[in-house]
Scaffold this motif. Structure first.
Motif, PDB file in Angstrom:
ATOM      1  N   ALA A 123     -54.596  37.264 -84.919  1.00  0.00           N
ATOM      2  CA  ALA A 123     -54.031  38.337 -84.118  1.00  0.00           C
ATOM      3  C   ALA A 123     -54.600  38.498 -82.883  1.00  0.00           C
ATOM      4  O   ALA A 123     -55.886  38.387 -82.673  1.00  0.00           O
ATOM      5  CB  ALA A 123     -53.716  39.511 -84.773  1.00  0.00           C
ATOM      6  N   VAL A 125     -53.804  40.052 -78.396  1.00  0.00           N
ATOM      7  CA  VAL A 125     -53.195  41.018 -77.629  1.00  0.00           C
ATOM      8  C   VAL A 125     -52.767  39.993 -76.514  1.00  0.00           C
ATOM      9  O   VAL A 125     -53.350  39.293 -75.803  1.00  0.00           O
ATOM     10  CB  VAL A 125     -53.810  42.128 -77.154  1.00  0.00           C
ATOM     11  N   ARG A 144     -49.912  36.903 -84.931  1.00  0.00           N
ATOM     12  CA  ARG A 144     -49.239  37.956 -84.447  1.00  0.00           C
ATOM     13  C   ARG A 144     -49.522  38.177 -82.767  1.00  0.00           C
ATOM     14  O   ARG A 144     -50.802  38.051 -82.305  1.00  0.00           O
ATOM     15  CB  ARG A 144     -49.807  39.368 -84.912  1.00  0.00           C
ATOM     16  N   ILE A 146     -49.534  40.867 -79.970  1.00  0.00           N
ATOM     17  CA  ILE A 146     -49.599  41.945 -79.928  1.00  0.00           C
ATOM     18  C   ILE A 146     -49.226  42.543 -78.524  1.00  0.00           C
ATOM     19  O   ILE A 146     -50.008  42.092 -77.692  1.00  0.00           O
ATOM     20  CB  ILE A 146     -50.999  42.647 -80.365  1.00  0.00           C
ATOM     21  N   ARG A 147     -48.144  43.416 -78.257  1.00  0.00           N
ATOM     22  CA  ARG A 147     -47.996  43.553 -77.000  1.00  0.00           C
ATOM     23  C   ARG A 147     -48.697  44.724 -76.496  1.00  0.00           C
ATOM     24  O   ARG A 147     -48.802  45.892 -77.210  1.00  0.00           O
ATOM     25  CB  ARG A 147     -46.574  44.144 -77.052  1.00  0.00           C
ATOM     26  N   VAL A 288     -51.905  49.636 -81.458  1.00  0.00           N
ATOM     27  CA  VAL A 288     -51.209  48.631 -81.597  1.00  0.00           C
ATOM     28  C   VAL A 288     -51.829  47.308 -82.340  1.00  0.00           C
ATOM     29  O   VAL A 288     -51.014  46.638 -82.984  1.00  0.00           O
ATOM     30  CB  VAL A 288     -50.359  48.224 -80.171  1.00  0.00           C
ATOM     31  N   LEU A 289     -52.933  47.374 -81.943  1.00  0.00           N
ATOM     32  CA  LEU A 289     -53.835  46.336 -82.612  1.00  0.00           C
ATOM     33  C   LEU A 289     -53.912  46.658 -84.155  1.00  0.00           C
ATOM     34  O   LEU A 289     -53.652  45.770 -85.050  1.00  0.00           O
ATOM     35  CB  LEU A 289     -55.205  46.423 -81.973  1.00  0.00           C
ATOM     36  N   ALA A 292     -50.597  46.055 -85.941  1.00  0.00           N
ATOM     37  CA  ALA A 292     -50.369  44.537 -86.388  1.00  0.00           C
ATOM     38  C   ALA A 292     -51.485  44.070 -87.375  1.00  0.00           C
ATOM     39  O   ALA A 292     -50.815  43.284 -88.301  1.00  0.00           O
ATOM     40  CB  ALA A 292     -50.728  43.583 -84.989  1.00  0.00           C
TER      41      ALA A 292
END
Ligand code: R5P
Length: 298
Positions: A123, A125, A144, A146-147, A288-289, A292
């Motif tokens: 994952a 960002v 993933r 991540i936005r 957000v991290l 995810a």
């Protein structure tokens, strides 16, 4: 048993955030360098057998960190961990997504293959997706993307009354459009021609500066590396009479004195997310991290 989390140097804040949000357990570990730069890795866990593990490694200035990250992953595997995920708040080696000159290595692909051989999921960002549409084109494991755009839009809404978002190049539209929409602000995308690592030309032709009024320009890019792209954009906007721009970046790589360079060029503020630890960090991406990572752990 809870997943174990192991953080490389400089990633404590990410590990702590994942620990508190997801209830994962920080592994007792000694990760250090011998005087010659080689990595020493020791896990002090009683039992790793059959467990899941997460390695947290933000990969700015990647080459030394990558070796250490692989040594940690191999140690975990050797001690019986059954599934290992990589959380790379900043993911390196996405730049060479094309052979720009004959004989160049497609390092994004090689790096993707390398990580895919050692980890079960990854994952990160806002990876630098330029000519790739998704990480699946480079990674063979579940990933993933991540936005960071919602946390950035929150910051813009909170801090600026009448912003206008400015993307320095075509590929920045993927962040600029999202942040502008979420912040309810207009946006404009400029054109960039890169001549070398530190040499860029930005074109502002056709930009309707006369319609900007008192709006604060917010330059938004994924990476601030040498600061060359943003410094040149700041200079051009000020030359055209725009207000002092705010520079907003996802990843604060900040080679040398990049942030000072931006302020010297006329930026009123330089603001980044905390994917890479830096004094300019003002936007937290930990929520957000964690969200995810929660979807990736078994
Ligand atoms: C490149 O395409 C990226 O999106 C950034 O624009 C670039 O990495 C910024 O680099 P620098 O700060 O060295 O101009």
């Amino acid at each position: 048993m809870k997943p174990l989390i192991v953080a490389l140097d400089g990633n404590d804040h990410h590990a702590r955030a994942l620990e508190s949000r997801l209830g994962v357990e920080r592994a007792g570990a000694t990760i250090r360098r011998f005087p010659d730069g080689e990595s020493y890795v020791r896990l002090e866990e009683e039992s790793c057998e059959g467990r899941e593990a997460i390695v947290v490694a933000s990969l700015d200035r990647p080459d030394a960190k990558v070796t250490q990250m692989l040594m940690v992953a191999e140690t975990l595997r050797d001690l019986g961990v059954r599934r290992i995920g990589l959380v790379a708040p900043y993911l390196a080696y996405m730049r060479q997504d094309k052979r720009f000159h004959p004989g160049e290595g497609l390092t994004s692909r090689y790096f993707g293959r390398l990580v895919s051989r050692h980890f079960d999921w990854m994952a990160c960002v806002e990876p630098h997706l330029h000519r790739y549409d998704s990480l699946d084109e480079v990674y063979d494991i579940p990933t993933r993307h991540i936005r960071a755009t919602d946390p950035m839009a929150d910051w813009v809404r909170r801090e600026l009354e009448t912003p206008i978002l400015v993307g320095p190049d075509d590929e920045s539209s993927q962040w600029v459009e999202r942040v502008a929409e979420a912040a309810g602000a207009p946006h404009v995308i400029l054109e960039k021609i890169r001549h070398g690592d530190r040499d860029v030309d930005i074109s502002v032709s056709g930009v309707p500066f006369e319609q900007w009024g008192d709006r604060t320009p917010v330059l938004l890019d994924d990476i601030i590396s040498t600061g060359g792209t943003m410094a040149e954009t700041v200079r051009l906007l000020r030359e055209r009479g725009a207000g002092d721009p705010v520079c907003l970046g996802v990843h604060a790589i900040m080679v040398g004195e990049a942030d000072a360079k931006l302020r010297e060029a006329g930026a009123s503020r330089v603001v980044t997310t905390n994917t890479i630890d830096h004094p300019s960090n003002a936007i937290d991406v930990q929520d957000v991290l964690a969200e995810a990572v929660d979807g990736l752990i078994a």
